[in-house]
Scaffold this active site. Structure first.
Site, PDB file in Angstrom:
ATOM      1  N   ASP A 172      -0.658 -24.571  12.964  1.00  0.00           N
ATOM      2  CA  ASP A 172      -1.496 -23.589  12.283  1.00  0.00           C
ATOM      3  C   ASP A 172      -2.203 -22.763  13.357  1.00  0.00           C
ATOM      4  O   ASP A 172      -1.938 -22.914  14.542  1.00  0.00           O
ATOM      5  CB  ASP A 172      -2.478 -24.272  11.336  1.00  0.00           C
ATOM      6  CG  ASP A 172      -3.481 -25.156  12.063  1.00  0.00           C
ATOM      7  OD1 ASP A 172      -3.543 -25.110  13.308  1.00  0.00           O
ATOM      8  OD2 ASP A 172      -4.208 -25.899  11.393  1.00  0.00           O
ATOM      9  N   ASP A 198       2.424 -28.817   3.370  1.00  0.00           N
ATOM     10  CA  ASP A 198       1.745 -29.788   4.218  1.00  0.00           C
ATOM     11  C   ASP A 198       0.427 -30.156   3.570  1.00  0.00           C
ATOM     12  O   ASP A 198      -0.136 -29.370   2.794  1.00  0.00           O
ATOM     13  CB  ASP A 198       1.469 -29.210   5.617  1.00  0.00           C
ATOM     14  CG  ASP A 198       0.225 -28.317   5.607  1.00  0.00           C
ATOM     15  OD1 ASP A 198      -0.832 -28.755   6.100  1.00  0.00           O
ATOM     16  OD2 ASP A 198       0.304 -27.176   5.096  1.00  0.00           O
TER      17      ASP A 198
END
Length: 376
Positions: free
Chosen positions: A92, A271
């Site tokens: 991320d 996720d």
């Protein structure tokens, strides 16, 4: 990176596809275990490959920047080598920390200034700096810097934040693709859809993200407290607009039911920390529903955790033993429950893939959703 759409279910928008990266292939739909600081909590990389059967894991840019730092990661040859993981990886951008660490940051057009939660030092994350950090980490898939506004959120703020996220995405794209890969393999950049809970903003953001023509696209800013029906509505809206020939990643979602509902809309990648976080609190997910392994009713239940599972841990340990480990506060409880939950999530998306390919996904999902939400 390439994506091949292999089949779409006849009675839903659920998709079976294949992502090919320089570290291997990923069959979609897929769930990605979260390894925030280069470790999925309580598990070894051997657990992830042999028991969980993970195809891709996540790392967190913000936390890896703080510890061990990019200098160490570059000396190691990237995060893959540092943690001995030879499969695909995604990072991320630190954008979620903009949301979750709201008391310790300041947002401007330039970027985000964080107050380090470890020692109080300040760090400026510009879009360009984030690309540098993610390049040093070396993940196969990287995310642009974005702002995830809270829910509920004022319309004007959501609109202003969305446009800034768009400008940051352009800066990320320009900076990332201006340099060669650091470790000799491709790193692929995904932009992120934002816009709060407002359908017109979500539409604008999805159209903008699609226009960037990057290898894949992410749907962000959901699962931050909004009702599930709003999350589903906004996810479906984006999936209707996003190109069919690129993978779609719904960030931070979610429960087994969330996964199946969003797979039916055309999401490919997920996720969430939920399976491991809840595992550490004694909650495990099964094909029949959710079990609290701290409950007394499991005290003398010597049946396997899941006799139908192909995971050795599920067949090897009894419910009574796992309950005992939790009551005795033994760390092994975290490992067993985390392996079980992650294996279950991976089993669930693999089963979804089979049913998509057989055109039986819609009827299978209807049965499974009812079961998976049940507290046993």
């Amino acid at each position: 990176m390439t994506y091949t759409l292999q089949h779409t279910d006849e009675k839903s928008n659920a998709r079976a596809g294949l992502i090919q990266t320089d570290h291997g292939q990923i069959e979609t739909p897929i769930f990605m275990p979260v390894g925030t600081v280069g470790s999925v909590k309580a598990l070894s990389q051997k657990d992830l490959t042999e028991h969980v059967k993970a195809e891709i894991i996540l790392g967190n840019t913000y936390h890896l920047f703080l510890r061990p730092g990019t200098e160490i990661l570059e000396q190691a040859g990237g995060l893959h080598k540092f943690i001995s993981w030879d499969k695909p990886m995604l990072t991320d951008s630190g954008g979620y920390q903009v949301y979750s660490l709201a008391q310790n940051r300041k947002i401007t057009e330039q970027g985000v200034t964080f107050t380090n939660h470890i020692d109080g030092a300040k760090h400026l994350f510009t879009p360009e700096r984030v690309m540098d950090i993610e390049r040093s980490i070396g993940a196969d898939i990287m995310m642009v810097l974005d702002e995830c506004p809270p829910y509920p959120c004022d319309y004007d703020y959501a609109k202003k934040s969305m446009h800034m996220t768009h400008r940051w995405a352009v800066r990320c794209k320009e900076h990332h693709y201006s340099r060669p890969p650091l470790y000799g393999y491709d790193q692929n950049l995904f932009p992120i859809i934002q816009g709060g809970a407002y359908k017109d903003l979500r539409t604008q953001s999805t159209e903008f993200v699609a226009s960037l023509d990057l290898p894949g696209n992410a749907i962000g800013g959901l699962s931050v407290g909004e009702p599930h029906d709003i999350m589903y509505e906004l996810t479906d809206l984006s999936c209707q607009i996003l190109p069919k020939d690129k993978p779609r990643y719904l960030m931070g979602v979610g429960t087994p039911v969330n996964l199946l509902e969003c797979i039916s809309m055309g999401v490919d990648m997920f996720d969430c920390v939920l399976p491991t976080r809840n595992a550490r609190h004694g909650l495990i997910y099964t094909r029949e529903g959710i079990r609290n392994m701290k409950n007394k009713k499991y005290e003398n239940d010597f049946t396997p955790l899941d006799p139908d599972s192909d995971c050795l841990v599920d067949q090897m340990y009894s419910k009574a033993y796992l309950r005992h480990l939790f009551k005795a506060q033994e760390y092994l409880a975290f490992t067993i429950a985390s392996i079980h939950n992650l294996h279950f999530f991976l089993w669930l998306v693999k089963e979804a893939r089979k049913h998509i390919q057989d055109n039986t996904f819609a009827s299978w999902k209807a049965v499974m959703v009812e079961k998976l939400a049940t507290r046993l």
